[in-house]
Each structure stands twice: as C-alpha cells, then as structure tokens.
Write a protein that holds these residues in place. Structure first.
Motif, PDB file in Angstrom:
ATOM      1  N   PHE A   1       0.827  -1.207   0.000  1.00  0.00           N
ATOM      2  CA  PHE A   1       0.000   0.000   0.000  1.00  0.00           C
ATOM      3  C   PHE A   1       0.861   1.256   0.000  1.00  0.00           C
ATOM      4  O   PHE A   1       0.580   2.232  -0.702  1.00  0.00           O
ATOM      5  CB  PHE A   1      -0.926  -0.002   1.227  1.00  0.00           C
ATOM      6  N   CYS A   2       1.956   1.243   0.801  1.00  0.00           N
ATOM      7  CA  CYS A   2       2.856   2.401   0.867  1.00  0.00           C
ATOM      8  C   CYS A   2       3.471   2.696  -0.496  1.00  0.00           C
ATOM      9  O   CYS A   2       3.569   3.851  -0.921  1.00  0.00           O
ATOM     10  CB  CYS A   2       3.964   2.153   1.896  1.00  0.00           C
ATOM     11  N   VAL A   3       3.903   1.637  -1.189  1.00  0.00           N
ATOM     12  CA  VAL A   3       4.478   1.796  -2.522  1.00  0.00           C
ATOM     13  C   VAL A   3       3.433   2.366  -3.478  1.00  0.00           C
ATOM     14  O   VAL A   3       3.719   3.273  -4.272  1.00  0.00           O
ATOM     15  CB  VAL A   3       5.020   0.449  -3.031  1.00  0.00           C
ATOM     16  N   TYR A   4       2.208   1.848  -3.369  1.00  0.00           N
ATOM     17  CA  TYR A   4       1.123   2.334  -4.229  1.00  0.00           C
ATOM     18  C   TYR A   4       0.848   3.821  -3.961  1.00  0.00           C
ATOM     19  O   TYR A   4       0.710   4.623  -4.893  1.00  0.00           O
ATOM     20  CB  TYR A   4      -0.141   1.515  -3.965  1.00  0.00           C
ATOM     21  N   ALA A   5       0.802   4.208  -2.677  1.00  0.00           N
ATOM     22  CA  ALA A   5       0.515   5.598  -2.325  1.00  0.00           C
ATOM     23  C   ALA A   5       1.616   6.531  -2.824  1.00  0.00           C
ATOM     24  O   ALA A   5       1.340   7.630  -3.320  1.00  0.00           O
ATOM     25  CB  ALA A   5       0.358   5.730  -0.815  1.00  0.00           C
ATOM     26  N   ALA A   6       2.872   6.083  -2.711  1.00  0.00           N
ATOM     27  CA  ALA A   6       3.986   6.927  -3.151  1.00  0.00           C
ATOM     28  C   ALA A   6       4.023   7.041  -4.677  1.00  0.00           C
ATOM     29  O   ALA A   6       4.210   8.126  -5.230  1.00  0.00           O
ATOM     30  CB  ALA A   6       5.299   6.364  -2.629  1.00  0.00           C
ATOM     31  N   ASP A   7       3.836   5.890  -5.373  1.00  0.00           N
ATOM     32  CA  ASP A   7       3.890   5.899  -6.840  1.00  0.00           C
ATOM     33  C   ASP A   7       2.801   6.775  -7.452  1.00  0.00           C
ATOM     34  O   ASP A   7       3.006   7.398  -8.493  1.00  0.00           O
ATOM     35  CB  ASP A   7       3.763   4.473  -7.380  1.00  0.00           C
ATOM     36  N   ASN A   8       1.657   6.807  -6.781  1.00  0.00           N
ATOM     37  CA  ASN A   8       0.539   7.585  -7.312  1.00  0.00           C
ATOM     38  C   ASN A   8       0.448   8.980  -6.701  1.00  0.00           C
ATOM     39  O   ASN A   8      -0.567   9.660  -6.858  1.00  0.00           O
ATOM     40  CB  ASN A   8      -0.775   6.823  -7.079  1.00  0.00           C
ATOM     41  N   GLN A   9       1.536   9.383  -6.000  1.00  0.00           N
ATOM     42  CA  GLN A   9       1.627  10.729  -5.421  1.00  0.00           C
ATOM     43  C   GLN A   9       0.434  11.046  -4.521  1.00  0.00           C
ATOM     44  O   GLN A   9      -0.121  12.142  -4.539  1.00  0.00           O
ATOM     45  CB  GLN A   9       1.758  11.777  -6.529  1.00  0.00           C
TER      46      GLN A   9
ATOM     47  N   HIS B   1      11.352  -6.329   1.005  1.00  0.00           N
ATOM     48  CA  HIS B   1      10.278  -5.993   0.070  1.00  0.00           C
ATOM     49  C   HIS B   1      10.916  -5.281  -1.124  1.00  0.00           C
ATOM     50  O   HIS B   1      11.395  -4.148  -1.010  1.00  0.00           O
ATOM     51  CB  HIS B   1       9.252  -5.089   0.766  1.00  0.00           C
ATOM     52  N   ASP B   2      10.937  -5.951  -2.289  1.00  0.00           N
ATOM     53  CA  ASP B   2      11.670  -5.419  -3.446  1.00  0.00           C
ATOM     54  C   ASP B   2      11.172  -4.045  -3.872  1.00  0.00           C
ATOM     55  O   ASP B   2      11.967  -3.142  -4.156  1.00  0.00           O
ATOM     56  CB  ASP B   2      11.560  -6.395  -4.622  1.00  0.00           C
ATOM     57  N   GLY B   3       9.860  -3.890  -3.946  1.00  0.00           N
ATOM     58  CA  GLY B   3       9.303  -2.609  -4.378  1.00  0.00           C
ATOM     59  C   GLY B   3       9.688  -1.482  -3.448  1.00  0.00           C
ATOM     60  O   GLY B   3      10.001  -0.372  -3.885  1.00  0.00           O
ATOM     61  N   TRP B   4       9.692  -1.779  -2.160  1.00  0.00           N
ATOM     62  CA  TRP B   4      10.073  -0.777  -1.167  1.00  0.00           C
ATOM     63  C   TRP B   4      11.552  -0.428  -1.308  1.00  0.00           C
ATOM     64  O   TRP B   4      11.934   0.740  -1.302  1.00  0.00           O
ATOM     65  CB  TRP B   4       9.770  -1.305   0.233  1.00  0.00           C
ATOM     66  N   ARG B   5      12.395  -1.453  -1.450  1.00  0.00           N
ATOM     67  CA  ARG B   5      13.842  -1.227  -1.482  1.00  0.00           C
ATOM     68  C   ARG B   5      14.244  -0.337  -2.655  1.00  0.00           C
ATOM     69  O   ARG B   5      15.145   0.489  -2.545  1.00  0.00           O
ATOM     70  CB  ARG B   5      14.581  -2.564  -1.588  1.00  0.00           C
ATOM     71  N   HIS B   6      13.576  -0.490  -3.794  1.00  0.00           N
ATOM     72  CA  HIS B   6      13.955   0.278  -4.983  1.00  0.00           C
ATOM     73  C   HIS B   6      13.468   1.720  -4.935  1.00  0.00           C
ATOM     74  O   HIS B   6      13.863   2.533  -5.771  1.00  0.00           O
ATOM     75  CB  HIS B   6      13.408  -0.408  -6.231  1.00  0.00           C
ATOM     76  N   ARG B   7      12.616   2.055  -3.963  1.00  0.00           N
ATOM     77  CA  ARG B   7      12.061   3.410  -3.902  1.00  0.00           C
ATOM     78  C   ARG B   7      12.533   4.212  -2.690  1.00  0.00           C
ATOM     79  O   ARG B   7      12.561   5.431  -2.735  1.00  0.00           O
ATOM     80  CB  ARG B   7      10.519   3.345  -3.884  1.00  0.00           C
ATOM     81  N   ARG B   8      12.876   3.531  -1.623  1.00  0.00           N
ATOM     82  CA  ARG B   8      13.103   4.226  -0.360  1.00  0.00           C
ATOM     83  C   ARG B   8      14.431   4.975  -0.346  1.00  0.00           C
ATOM     84  O   ARG B   8      15.356   4.702  -1.116  1.00  0.00           O
ATOM     85  CB  ARG B   8      13.055   3.227   0.795  1.00  0.00           C
TER      86      ARG B   8
END
Length: 397
Positions: free
Chosen positions: A43-51, A71-78
């Motif tokens: 959910f956090c990744v979704y919220a960040a990706d969609n601003q 969490h791969d998605g988290w690691r690539h964004r944080r």
C-alpha cells in the motif's frame, strides 16, 4: 480518501504517513511470517507511486536495511535519512526556556541549572529520553531519581548481556565453544572501550578491522539489541561528492564510470566506492548507553570479572602454545631418529661404501648428516626452553 484529496489538490496539505517503532514487531514473530506488514508496504508503494502521500518509517538502520528492504518494491524506492541527536546547547536552551516556562505555570517547580546540566550529561540530545525525564518530573519525581533510574536501566541491560555471555561460556560442553564465547565477551569489552572514549562516530569498517575481523555479524546483533546504533553517512558524502564535481574541469563527466583509467572521472568514482564501503559509522545505542559503558567499565566487580576472562583466555592460549611445542618436539624427535638411522647405516658399512662410491663421495654425506643431527638437537633444545617458559606461565595462572 487520499484519491479524493488529490482530486481537490490536497486542501489540507500533502499527506504524511508516519510509522514509529515498527522494529518491535521483530521481537514477536519472524518477519517472513508478517504477511500483513508486507501488504502494508504494498500500500505504501502504491501511495507513493501515485503521489497520494509521503510514507515515513522511524526505525533502526538495521531493521530498515535488513528487514524492510526484503520488500523489493520498497527497497527500490526508499531513501535513508539519518536524524542525529540534537546538539546539547539546543537541549539546554529548550529545557531552560520552553520547558521551565511550562513547569512554572503547571507545577510551579522549574528545573534548576544543576538539573539541566545533569539531564544533558546523562541523556544528551536524545529527545525520547528528554521527554521521559519531563513526563516523570511532572508526576513529582526528582530529577536525580529519574536520571538515576534511567541510567540504572542501561547499566542493568549491559550487565545482563555480559552475564549471559559468561553463563553460556560456563555451560558450554566443548572447550572450543567456551573459548569462542569468552572471545566474544572480550570483543564486546573492547567495543565499549572504543565507543565510550570516541568523540565522534566510529566507522564500522574500522571496528571490523581492529576488533571483529570475521565476527562482524556481532555488530548487527548489538545494533538490533540497541546496545549500539548505526549512523549512515550516505547523504553527508553525497554533498561532498557534489562539491568535488563542481571543482572538476568537466562536471558533465560520468563520475560513476571506472572503466577508463585515463579519464578524470575514475578518480572520483573510486573515491565514491571507497566511501560507500565506509558510509556506516557506529555509536553507543543512546547517550545514556554511553554513560552506562563508562559506569560498567569502572565497576570494581566487573573489572575483576574482565580480568578473570582475560586470564582464562591467556591460559587457554598458553596451553595451545604448549601443545604446539609438544607437537614440534615430537616431530623433531622423529627427524632426529631418521637421521641417526641413516648415519648408522653409513658408518656400519663405511668401508664398503668407500670402496663402491669413493671416500670423497661418502665423507660429505656423513658430515651433512652430522650437521643435520646437530641442527635438529639445537632446535629441540630451543623448543624445550620455550616450552618450559610457557609451562611456568601456565602454572602462574
């Protein structure tokens, strides 16, 4: 709701989702079983990706790096953001002005200058501990009692950790396991010595080279237990790196490329790689933990305990040396025996050998055997002297 706010151009400001203390989950259940946590990270990744919102975790470096990063998605964004402790002068100003003003209105009992000095000395710039002092002071406790109890908690935590290591060493059934636990105790003592006297964060790589060598995982263990803390210097270096780039003749060169040894860029790139290895520094778990280090290391009983551990380790090392000397003597005795047998064969058949090979061929061989025997005997005498010295030291312990 977040989508609605976005459609209305966030009338109340851009949302911030802040989660504090999530590392406590690791004490209750293995993280790979925390499926709800990873669903929340989705959910956090979704919220960040969609601003839709900023998401901020206030947690330990170890938990962020080695648990949330699973969490791969988290690691690539944080991104990591380090929050250093507040400077002591700011804490003094905060306590003497804002806090005392509030105390004067609510309980008519402000902090004295001595109280403020003691608070800063014990808990430094840790706002968690400062808030704990303020809340306890409001309930009627004296500043001295509050700080004494807080520091005592840290001292007890350290003592419990050290006692646990010694208990495990005493209960170890194998001598090697006992020795390894005693060495771990000694490494922890050396870590306390370094961190308690350091005026700045100590690079983790230096601690590994000087103390931990092949036991670097122990540092992560202590960080998880909050006996120490990691300080990530990524952003500080990034700023210095940008300043360095600004001074280069061609700031548009790819500073991360190291394939061309003749270009100016690899020099910066190699510096970047070097600093990336050393970008984690180590501190005591908190300012009062640093004070606890000093108190524990000055306690007469614990000093005596540490003295016994060092004596035990030294005795084990001496016994190991004695065993090596015994093995060396056994090997030398075997070599001497072989030389004597070879020499006896030549001497018992000297005339036959001289007839077949000639005296000029036989004599050098016999002389060489005599010299080899003398050399082995000298080595044996030297080894026996060293063995006697080691055995005397063992007896003295």
């Amino acid at each position: 709701m977040l989508h609605d706010d976005k459609m209305n151009n966030f009338p109340d400001g851009y949302p911030l989702i802040c989660i504090n203390g999530i590392e406590a989950l690791a004490h209750h259940k293995p993280l790979n079983e925390l499926t709800n946590l990873f669903k929340f990270l989705d959910f956090c990744v979704y919220a960040a990706d969609n601003q839709l919102a900023h998401v901020f975790f206030i947690t330990t470096y170890h938990f962020a790096k080695f648990e949330l990063d699973k969490h791969d998605g988290w690691r690539h964004r944080r991104e990591f953001v380090d929050f250093p402790y507040i400077p002591e002068r700011n804490i003094k100003k905060f306590l003497s002005e804002k806090v005392n003003s509030y105390f004067q209105q609510v309980i008519d009992r402000p902090l004295s200058e001595i109280d403020i000095e003691h608070i800063v000395q014990c808990v430094g710039g840790s706002m968690t501990d400062v808030n704990a002092v303020i809340n306890n002071f409001l309930t009627g406790y004296s500043c001295y009692d509050i700080l004494d109890r807080m520091v005592a908690d840290s001292v007890n935590e350290l003592s419990e950790h050290m006692t646990k290591l010694l208990r495990a060493a005493n209960e170890a059934k194998e001598k090697d396991a006992e020795e390894q636990l005693l060495k771990k105790y000694k490494r922890f003592w050396q870590l306390m010595e370094v961190l308690s006297s350091a005026q700045a964060p100590v690079p983790r790589i230096d601690l590994i080279n000087q103390i931990f060598h092949q036991s670097a995982a122990e540092l992560d263990e202590y960080e998880m237990s909050q006996l120490i803390s990691y300080f990530h210097r990524k952003f500080a270096f990034r700023n210095r790196f940008r300043e360095r780039l600004d001074k280069e003749e061609d700031p548009h060169d790819d500073a991360f490329t190291v394939s061309n040894p003749n270009s100016a860029a690899p020099k910066i790139g190699l510096e970047l790689l070097k600093n990336r290895v050393e970008d984690v520094s180590v501190l005591p778990g908190s300012p009062r933990m640093k004070m606890a280090f000093k108190l524990v290391m000055s306690d007469p009983k614990i000093l005596e305990q540490n003295k016994l551990v060092n004596a035990n380790l030294k005795k084990k090392k001496l016994k190991s040396q004695a065993n090596e000397f015994h093995d060396t003597l056994h090997e030398l005795q075997g070599r001497k025996k072989d030389i004597i047998l070879e020499l006896d064969r030549y001497l018992s058949h000297l005339k036959v050998c001289e007839t077949i090979f000639g005296r000029e061929e036989v004599n050098p061989v016999i002389n060489e055997l005599w010299l080899s025997r003398k050399s082995v005997e000298d080595q044996m005498d030297s080894t026996k002297i060293e063995l006697e010295h080691v055995e005397k030291e063992i007896s003295a312990h």
